[in-house]
Design a protein around this motif. Structure first.
Motif, PDB file in Angstrom:
ATOM      1  N   CYS A 163       2.445  -6.471   3.406  1.00 38.10           N
ATOM      2  CA  CYS A 163       1.794  -5.227   3.831  1.00 38.10           C
ATOM      3  C   CYS A 163       0.952  -5.450   5.085  1.00 38.10           C
ATOM      4  CB  CYS A 163       0.940  -4.671   2.694  1.00 38.10           C
ATOM      5  SG  CYS A 163       1.877  -4.100   1.255  1.00 38.10           S
ATOM      6  N   ARG A 164       0.208  -6.535   5.129  1.00 41.62           N
ATOM      7  CA  ARG A 164      -0.639  -6.810   6.293  1.00 41.62           C
ATOM      8  C   ARG A 164       0.184  -6.984   7.563  1.00 41.62           C
ATOM      9  NH1 ARG A 164      -4.971 -11.131   3.664  1.00 41.62           N
ATOM     10  NH2 ARG A 164      -6.310  -9.577   2.651  1.00 41.62           N
ATOM     11  N   HIS A 165       1.361  -7.569   7.431  1.00 39.92           N
ATOM     12  CA  HIS A 165       2.222  -7.771   8.598  1.00 39.92           C
ATOM     13  C   HIS A 165       2.549  -6.448   9.278  1.00 39.92           C
ATOM     14  CE1 HIS A 165       5.298  -9.465  11.177  1.00 39.92           C
ATOM     15  NE2 HIS A 165       6.207  -8.644  10.668  1.00 39.92           N
ATOM     16  N   TYR A 166       2.613  -5.387   8.491  1.00 42.58           N
ATOM     17  CA  TYR A 166       2.952  -4.068   9.019  1.00 42.58           C
ATOM     18  C   TYR A 166       1.723  -3.176   9.196  1.00 42.58           C
ATOM     19  CZ  TYR A 166       7.746  -5.469   8.228  1.00 42.58           C
ATOM     20  OH  TYR A 166       8.956  -6.142   8.273  1.00 42.58           O
ATOM     21  N   GLY A 167       0.535  -3.768   9.161  1.00 42.63           N
ATOM     22  CA  GLY A 167      -0.683  -2.989   9.347  1.00 42.63           C
ATOM     23  C   GLY A 167      -1.034  -2.120   8.159  1.00 42.63           C
ATOM     24  N   LEU A 168      -0.564  -2.489   6.980  1.00 38.10           N
ATOM     25  CA  LEU A 168      -0.775  -1.714   5.764  1.00 38.10           C
ATOM     26  C   LEU A 168      -1.495  -2.567   4.735  1.00 38.10           C
ATOM     27  CD1 LEU A 168       2.838  -0.193   5.614  1.00 38.10           C
ATOM     28  CD2 LEU A 168       0.797   0.873   6.614  1.00 38.10           C
ATOM     29  N   SER A 169      -1.637  -2.052   3.527  1.00 40.56           N
ATOM     30  CA  SER A 169      -2.260  -2.812   2.441  1.00 40.56           C
ATOM     31  C   SER A 169      -1.624  -2.416   1.119  1.00 40.56           C
ATOM     32  CB  SER A 169      -3.769  -2.538   2.401  1.00 40.56           C
ATOM     33  OG  SER A 169      -4.019  -1.163   2.145  1.00 40.56           O
ATOM     34  N   LEU A 170      -1.892  -3.210   0.102  1.00 40.19           N
ATOM     35  CA  LEU A 170      -1.479  -2.796  -1.235  1.00 40.19           C
ATOM     36  C   LEU A 170      -2.339  -1.609  -1.683  1.00 40.19           C
ATOM     37  CD1 LEU A 170      -1.081  -6.231  -3.066  1.00 40.19           C
ATOM     38  CD2 LEU A 170       0.747  -4.641  -2.426  1.00 40.19           C
ATOM     39  N   PRO A 171      -1.793  -0.716  -2.484  1.00 37.70           N
ATOM     40  CA  PRO A 171      -2.607   0.409  -2.965  1.00 37.70           C
ATOM     41  C   PRO A 171      -3.663  -0.054  -3.951  1.00 37.70           C
ATOM     42  CG  PRO A 171      -0.471   0.401  -4.051  1.00 37.70           C
ATOM     43  CD  PRO A 171      -0.408  -0.655  -2.988  1.00 37.70           C
ATOM     44  N   SER A 172      -4.804   0.596  -3.915  1.00 37.18           N
ATOM     45  CA  SER A 172      -5.778   0.403  -4.979  1.00 37.18           C
ATOM     46  C   SER A 172      -5.257   1.104  -6.236  1.00 37.18           C
ATOM     47  CB  SER A 172      -7.123   1.004  -4.579  1.00 37.18           C
ATOM     48  OG  SER A 172      -7.021   2.421  -4.491  1.00 37.18           O
ATOM     49  N   GLU A 173      -5.877   0.811  -7.362  1.00 33.93           N
ATOM     50  CA  GLU A 173      -5.490   1.521  -8.593  1.00 33.93           C
ATOM     51  C   GLU A 173      -5.694   3.023  -8.441  1.00 33.93           C
ATOM     52  OE1 GLU A 173      -5.782  -0.118 -12.652  1.00 33.93           O
ATOM     53  OE2 GLU A 173      -7.475  -1.241 -11.799  1.00 33.93           O
ATOM     54  N   ARG A 174      -6.773   3.403  -7.785  1.00 36.05           N
ATOM     55  CA  ARG A 174      -7.047   4.831  -7.618  1.00 36.05           C
ATOM     56  C   ARG A 174      -5.974   5.486  -6.756  1.00 36.05           C
ATOM     57  NH1 ARG A 174     -13.635   5.604  -7.153  1.00 36.05           N
ATOM     58  NH2 ARG A 174     -14.141   4.517  -9.113  1.00 36.05           N
ATOM     59  N   GLN A 175      -5.562   4.816  -5.684  1.00 41.13           N
ATOM     60  CA  GLN A 175      -4.500   5.370  -4.845  1.00 41.13           C
ATOM     61  C   GLN A 175      -3.184   5.448  -5.611  1.00 41.13           C
ATOM     62  OE1 GLN A 175      -4.976   2.557  -1.625  1.00 41.13           O
ATOM     63  NE2 GLN A 175      -5.821   4.133  -0.272  1.00 41.13           N
ATOM     64  N   TYR A 176      -2.860   4.399  -6.329  1.00 40.44           N
ATOM     65  CA  TYR A 176      -1.606   4.397  -7.080  1.00 40.44           C
ATOM     66  C   TYR A 176      -1.591   5.530  -8.113  1.00 40.44           C
ATOM     67  CZ  TYR A 176       2.644   2.483  -9.074  1.00 40.44           C
ATOM     68  OH  TYR A 176       3.936   2.333  -9.488  1.00 40.44           O
ATOM     69  N   GLU A 177      -2.680   5.657  -8.833  1.00 41.71           N
ATOM     70  CA  GLU A 177      -2.729   6.676  -9.885  1.00 41.71           C
ATOM     71  C   GLU A 177      -2.715   8.079  -9.302  1.00 41.71           C
ATOM     72  OE1 GLU A 177      -5.516   7.611 -13.732  1.00 41.71           O
ATOM     73  OE2 GLU A 177      -4.979   5.521 -13.317  1.00 41.71           O
ATOM     74  N   ARG A 178      -3.413   8.297  -8.194  1.00 41.29           N
ATOM     75  CA  ARG A 178      -3.370   9.624  -7.563  1.00 41.29           C
ATOM     76  C   ARG A 178      -1.958   9.964  -7.117  1.00 41.29           C
ATOM     77  NH1 ARG A 178      -1.703  13.283  -5.660  1.00 41.29           N
ATOM     78  NH2 ARG A 178      -2.574  14.803  -4.188  1.00 41.29           N
ATOM     79  N   ALA A 179      -1.260   8.998  -6.495  1.00 39.03           N
ATOM     80  CA  ALA A 179       0.109   9.253  -6.049  1.00 39.03           C
ATOM     81  C   ALA A 179       1.021   9.542  -7.231  1.00 39.03           C
ATOM     82  CB  ALA A 179       0.624   8.057  -5.259  1.00 39.03           C
ATOM     83  N   ALA A 180       0.831   8.825  -8.324  1.00 41.27           N
ATOM     84  CA  ALA A 180       1.711   8.961  -9.482  1.00 41.27           C
ATOM     85  C   ALA A 180       1.418  10.212 -10.305  1.00 41.27           C
ATOM     86  CB  ALA A 180       1.589   7.725 -10.365  1.00 41.27           C
ATOM     87  N   ARG A 181       0.147  10.578 -10.450  1.00 44.97           N
ATOM     88  CA  ARG A 181      -0.244  11.652 -11.361  1.00 44.97           C
ATOM     89  C   ARG A 181      -0.379  13.016 -10.693  1.00 44.97           C
ATOM     90  NH1 ARG A 181      -5.286  10.004 -15.061  1.00 44.97           N
ATOM     91  NH2 ARG A 181      -4.287  11.485 -16.480  1.00 44.97           N
ATOM     92  N   GLY A 182      -0.480  13.045  -9.357  1.00 44.47           N
ATOM     93  CA  GLY A 182      -0.848  14.278  -8.704  1.00 44.47           C
ATOM     94  C   GLY A 182      -2.329  14.537  -8.877  1.00 44.47           C
ATOM     95  N   ALA A 183      -2.798  15.644  -8.321  1.00 48.09           N
ATOM     96  CA  ALA A 183      -4.229  15.940  -8.361  1.00 48.09           C
ATOM     97  C   ALA A 183      -4.721  16.276  -9.760  1.00 48.09           C
ATOM     98  CB  ALA A 183      -4.536  17.097  -7.408  1.00 48.09           C
ATOM     99  N   ASN A 184      -3.827  16.800 -10.613  1.00 45.42           N
ATOM    100  CA  ASN A 184      -4.259  17.292 -11.922  1.00 45.42           C
ATOM    101  C   ASN A 184      -4.099  16.290 -13.052  1.00 45.42           C
ATOM    102  OD1 ASN A 184      -5.008  19.880 -10.950  1.00 45.42           O
ATOM    103  ND2 ASN A 184      -2.840  20.449 -10.873  1.00 45.42           N
ATOM    104  N   GLY A 185      -3.667  15.080 -12.729  1.00 43.32           N
ATOM    105  CA  GLY A 185      -3.657  14.025 -13.738  1.00 43.32           C
ATOM    106  C   GLY A 185      -2.527  14.095 -14.733  1.00 43.32           C
ATOM    107  N   ALA A 186      -1.307  14.323 -14.280  1.00 40.80           N
ATOM    108  CA  ALA A 186      -0.159  14.389 -15.184  1.00 40.80           C
ATOM    109  C   ALA A 186       0.112  13.035 -15.840  1.00 40.80           C
ATOM    110  CB  ALA A 186       1.086  14.845 -14.421  1.00 40.80           C
TER     111      ALA A 186
END
Length: 253
Positions: free
Chosen positions: A111-134
């Motif tokens: 990820c660092r090689h491409y100027g990115l990073s691993l997701p935090s747990e909060r980012q991963y969960e937001r992406a997976a659950r949506g805003a309403n927490g599915a």
């Protein structure tokens, strides 16, 4: 209404449509996740997923799919970094399958090689659950699971979903998240940036700082591991897991 206008409206209101850009990883665009409140954690699951609360999230962008063997091999060629442990496996090493057999450090370096990073747990969960927490990326119900997973009892793969081991990283589009991110549940466990610790209170002396968190379940997970909130503590140095991969994020300023 002209055909052009109708097409524009259809695109605007199509489920799973989200802002995206090509990003630095060829063939794996970054999907925008907007800022705003979102549900994190739950009160009716394992102790380490509690408590449920609403957090104020910052905008970020996440890879549409897991990083594939093709994408990881390009990184190895560009940097001289070691290959994935299963790079030459006849099934796990296929170009379009998610890369497996990588440590937390390997994933971080990619990820660092491409100027990115691993997701935090909060980012991963937001992406997976949506805003309403599915409970699942595709919604609240898990009776029909549009994902790659294993037998009813942990932990063996089977071919009921069409794949005895990993599936192509762009498979199971019916299981896409609210913004259109694929396979956030199933296929491979995914490294996050976070050290494993309880959400509230202190980690035990035995585990504090020793483990990183994997999310999402995998091709040999039983259904109890296939939720958007399940947390797996894992040795960050271990690179021999045939069911562990990752994707990257770009945090917005």
């Amino acid at each position: 209404m002209s055909d052009l206008c109708a097409a524009a409206l259809l695109l605007a209101f199509t489920p799973h449509a989200a802002a995206a850009d090509a990003g630095p990883i060829a063939g794996n665009p970054l999907i925008g996740i907007p800022a705003g409140p979102f549900v994190f954690g739950r009160d009716d699951g394992p102790e380490n997923e509690r408590p449920r609360r609403v957090l104020d999230g910052q905008a970020f962008a996440i890879n549409r799919t897991e990083i594939t063997n093709r994408q990881y091999r390009r990184f190895v060629e560009e940097t001289g970094h070691r290959s994935a442990f299963y790079a030459n496996h006849p099934a796990l090493g296929l170009d379009d399958r998610p890369v497996v057999g990588v440590s937390w450090g390997d994933a971080t370096a990619f990820c660092r090689h491409y100027g990115l990073s691993l997701p935090s747990e909060r980012q991963y969960e937001r992406a997976a659950r949506g805003a309403n927490g599915a409970a699942f990326p595709w919604g609240e119900h898990g009776n029909v699971v549009p994902a790659n997973f294993g037998t009813d009892d942990c932990c063996s793969g089977d071919a009921r979903d069409g794949y005895p081991m990993t599936a192509p990283a762009d498979a199971f589009t019916d299981g896409a998240s609210e913004e259109g991110v694929l396979n956030l549940v199933g296929n491979v466990w995914e490294w996050t940036s976070d050290i494993y610790a309880p959400y509230e209170g202190n980690a035990s002396g035995e585990s504090a700082g020793q483990y990183r968190v994997l999310r999402g379940g995998s091709w040999n997970s039983d259904p109890s591991h296939l939720t958007t909130t399940y947390r797996l503590a894992y040795d960050p140095e271990f690179r021999f897991a045939a069911n562990g991969g990752f994707r990257c994020v770009r945090s917005e300023p």
